[in-house]
Scaffold this active site. Sequence first.
Site, short mmCIF file in Angstrom:
data_model
loop_
_atom_site.label_atom_id
_atom_site.label_comp_id
_atom_site.label_asym_id
_atom_site.label_seq_id
_atom_site.Cartn_x
_atom_site.Cartn_y
_atom_site.Cartn_z
N HIS A 73 9.61 -2.97 2.83
CA HIS A 73 8.78 -2.04 3.07
C HIS A 73 7.81 -2.21 3.51
CE1 HIS A 73 6.94 -3.31 -1.09
NE2 HIS A 73 6.03 -2.53 -0.25
N ASP A 121 14.45 -5.85 -1.13
CA ASP A 121 13.31 -5.60 -0.44
C ASP A 121 12.31 -6.23 0.12
OD1 ASP A 121 10.77 -4.93 0.85
OD2 ASP A 121 9.48 -3.54 -1.61
N GLY A 214 -1.60 -3.39 -1.30
CA GLY A 214 -2.34 -4.33 -1.53
C GLY A 214 -1.90 -5.46 -0.69
N SER A 216 1.19 -5.76 -2.07
CA SER A 216 2.95 -5.99 -1.48
C SER A 216 2.95 -6.86 -0.73
CB SER A 216 3.53 -4.34 -1.08
OG SER A 216 3.50 -2.86 -1.96
N GLY A 217 4.53 -7.68 -0.61
CA GLY A 217 5.20 -8.88 0.45
C GLY A 217 4.11 -9.90 -0.37
#
Length: 269
Positions: A73, A121, A214, A216-217
């Site tokens: 995402h 994801d 922020g 995320s990932g």
Amino acid sequence: MDSLLALLLLAVGAYGCGVPAYKPAASRVVNGVDAVPNSWPWQVSLQYTSGGLWYHTCGGSLISSEWVLTAAHCISTSRVYRVQLGRHNLRQNEPNVKTISVTKLINHPRWNSNLLANGNDISLIKLAEPVESNDVIQPGCLPPPDVILGHNVGCYVTGWGNLQTGGPGADALQQALLLVVDFDTCSLSDWWGRTVKTNMICAGGDGVVSACNGDSGGPLNCVNAQGVWEVHGVVSFGSSLGCNYYKKPSVFTRVSEYNSWISTTIASN
């Protein structure tokens, strides 16, 4: 970890993976704190360009000399990205930072941006050039295939995300201890219910500390019995009611579900 992926990780050099030169702070925390600089040397800042400037958008994990693991995402085909490695404070000039452009963005084939709750994801980013491991940059290890973390196992989430719901992003890399919530608990109706799937990890949910926008990932870092850190999760989503909402733990893509996809994708690209 399968043999192909193990060979890819060994190729990064004598530093290996998952053993930082600068040890992470091990004290228990109830909220995010500044990480020891460069103690999570696989943490990357994924950045995009707009108007001639670069902006942090997501975290990620270096997993080999040329590949970064992040969340699907986080990726938009309309943007140009770069990654920064060896970074601690996003607002300061730091001498050991390595900035590398991106040549490939590969989302998991079953990722559907309209169905986040289906999971998958996860994304791989190929760097334009290999990076050499050193004291401040090295890959994180991946967990063995299909491993499931136990309830209340303590792991650290790291990132430069918002310090509070709707608040500013962090300048210095943050770390926070989250306790894993097992699937049976996290899938209860007053927790995440059917939204959470077995290809995910829940961690947190105490209403105090969590991942936020922020982050995320970025990685969920868990230490194994040999004292080696493994990237067990990729920050995926949290509650729309707030970053640290009670019984709505941070949800991570469970990396051990995707070892084969990671190794075959790297081998074919």
